[in-house]
Design an enzyme around this catalytic site. Sequence first.
Site, PDB file in Angstrom:
ATOM      1  N   SER A  86      26.712  -4.461 -49.191  1.00 47.77           N
ATOM      2  CA  SER A  86      27.412  -3.310 -49.744  1.00 47.77           C
ATOM      3  C   SER A  86      27.013  -3.127 -51.211  1.00 47.77           C
ATOM      4  O   SER A  86      25.831  -2.946 -51.498  1.00 47.77           O
ATOM      5  CB  SER A  86      28.921  -3.474 -49.563  1.00 47.77           C
ATOM      6  N   GLU A 145      30.155   0.698 -39.257  1.00 52.74           N
ATOM      7  CA  GLU A 145      30.691   0.426 -40.583  1.00 52.74           C
ATOM      8  C   GLU A 145      31.278   1.659 -41.260  1.00 52.74           C
ATOM      9  O   GLU A 145      32.004   1.530 -42.248  1.00 52.74           O
ATOM     10  CB  GLU A 145      29.663  -0.254 -41.463  1.00 52.74           C
ATOM     11  N   HIS A 181      31.914  -2.754 -41.163  1.00 53.10           N
ATOM     12  CA  HIS A 181      31.300  -3.013 -42.468  1.00 53.10           C
ATOM     13  C   HIS A 181      31.555  -4.462 -42.869  1.00 53.10           C
ATOM     14  O   HIS A 181      32.677  -4.951 -42.777  1.00 53.10           O
ATOM     15  CB  HIS A 181      31.907  -2.067 -43.500  1.00 53.10           C
TER      16      HIS A 181
END
Length: 527
Positions: free
Chosen positions: A215, A336, A427
């Site tokens: 991320s 995600e 995610h």
Amino acid sequence: MSHRIQPLLLSAIAALLCGAPFARGQIERVKVTGGELRGVVKDGVAVFKGIPFAAPPIGELRWRPPQPVHPWTEVKAVDHFAPAPMQDAMLTMLMGGAANFSEDCLYLNVWTSAKTPDEKLPVMVWIYGGAFVGGMTSAPMYDGAKLARKGVVLVSLAYRLGAFGFLAHPELSRESGKGTGCYGLQDQVAGLRWVKENIARFGGDPSRVTIFGESAGGISVSMLTVVPAAKGLFQRAISESGGSMAPLKQADAPGLSVPPLKRAEETGREFLAKLGANDLKAARALDAKVIQKAVSGMGTFWPVADGETIVGDESELYEAGQFNDTPVLLGSNSDEGAMFVWTRPTPETFEKQVRHDSGPAAEAILRAYPHATEAEAFKATKDLLREGLFAWPTWTWAKLQTRKGNHKAFVYYFDHRAPTSTDGASHAAEIGYVFGNLGGWGSGTNSVDFKLSNLTSSYWVNFAKTGDPNGSGLPNWPAFAEGQMTAMCFDKEPGARPLPNLEKLKAIDAYFAYRREQAKTVAGDGK
């Protein structure tokens, strides 16, 4: 007992009683920049937690680049995590970390299974995610022991977040004589410089450093590939659900995150006014908790195209060959986008939003994302966010590396469905499988999970060793090629297959092309 054997036996007993380092066969005491450390050995891995790699960024050092670490004289016991950077406690609770925050946060951790400093094991440096407003090295899923047992030295490093890491301001720019707003990214460079200078003492090879993150951590990895000061500090790059290939944020629009300096300075001016600080001296005198309380949500503070650390649009820098060229391993997860959908749209509201946001790319996007029913509209919304935030930057990065670089790109698509994510992989779901720490966020604990974790972590470790994830006993993972866009799919039967969401990616590509042209127009007008 012979006279010849007895002295050897007595020497061995004495070594055990005295706790000599070679008795355990581990590296326990290490001299590094600043002084000497003493770690903790457990189950064949030496762990050093809370190593300072820069001076505390407090007082007059708030909103300045990281400065050299303060030396110490006594042997420092590094047996617990340092406080996490200033942030909201919510993400910490979700990740299982301790709600222990401080502006004094520039510390890193090392896990090593090396018995001597001359083993030259490959090094993996983890950069946490959290939208640049949250994250910590102490989350249980980031424990590096299992990766260390696979033959790498694992490092995790902290960096400043939110207003502390990414505030730009005209007065700061005048003070530095340069752009501002990239302190958190500069922290990462300082941590990597520490690794280069010190990791050999832990049995690591400073010429085989892999940076990896998820991320915002994966976005950081992407950014570091174009940061001039990071050149030579790493030799491989892994980005999990990351990438920073969109045009600069000249205006508010979906998928645009990196602001140009002038826009970021205006945001910083408004923020300090909100705090009632008339100048930098007053702002630096504020309590850190007061500043943190004023930070509202995600997206306000992000790494800035300051002209020094981030020198421009990353896609354009790649096109021009201005990047740190290394092998890359990149990917995204199948569901995600779900984390970022808080309402269930109707087909009508989905179509209205796409037309509002996407300009001339709207028709292509609406064709690529079926949305005739509420169930389809919900899935389309999730998938659109998946592509826009994570999959498109990954795909674009892989294409640019393959086209412009001298090293290969390897792409994955993580689709393992744990009991908590039956619609696909959420995610961050892959993190537990990479680190071998199952049972937390998005990961299961049955035999299939353990098998998949061993497979995933083996690919990651092989890549850290050689720049290629392939190895004996593993399904073949072909390098990405524009003529045959293949990804390693991690699902019930892991294997290389055509990229599953290619048509959607092409539709999103038209959107970002439109936004890039728009950004150039705005920049050309001097706005």
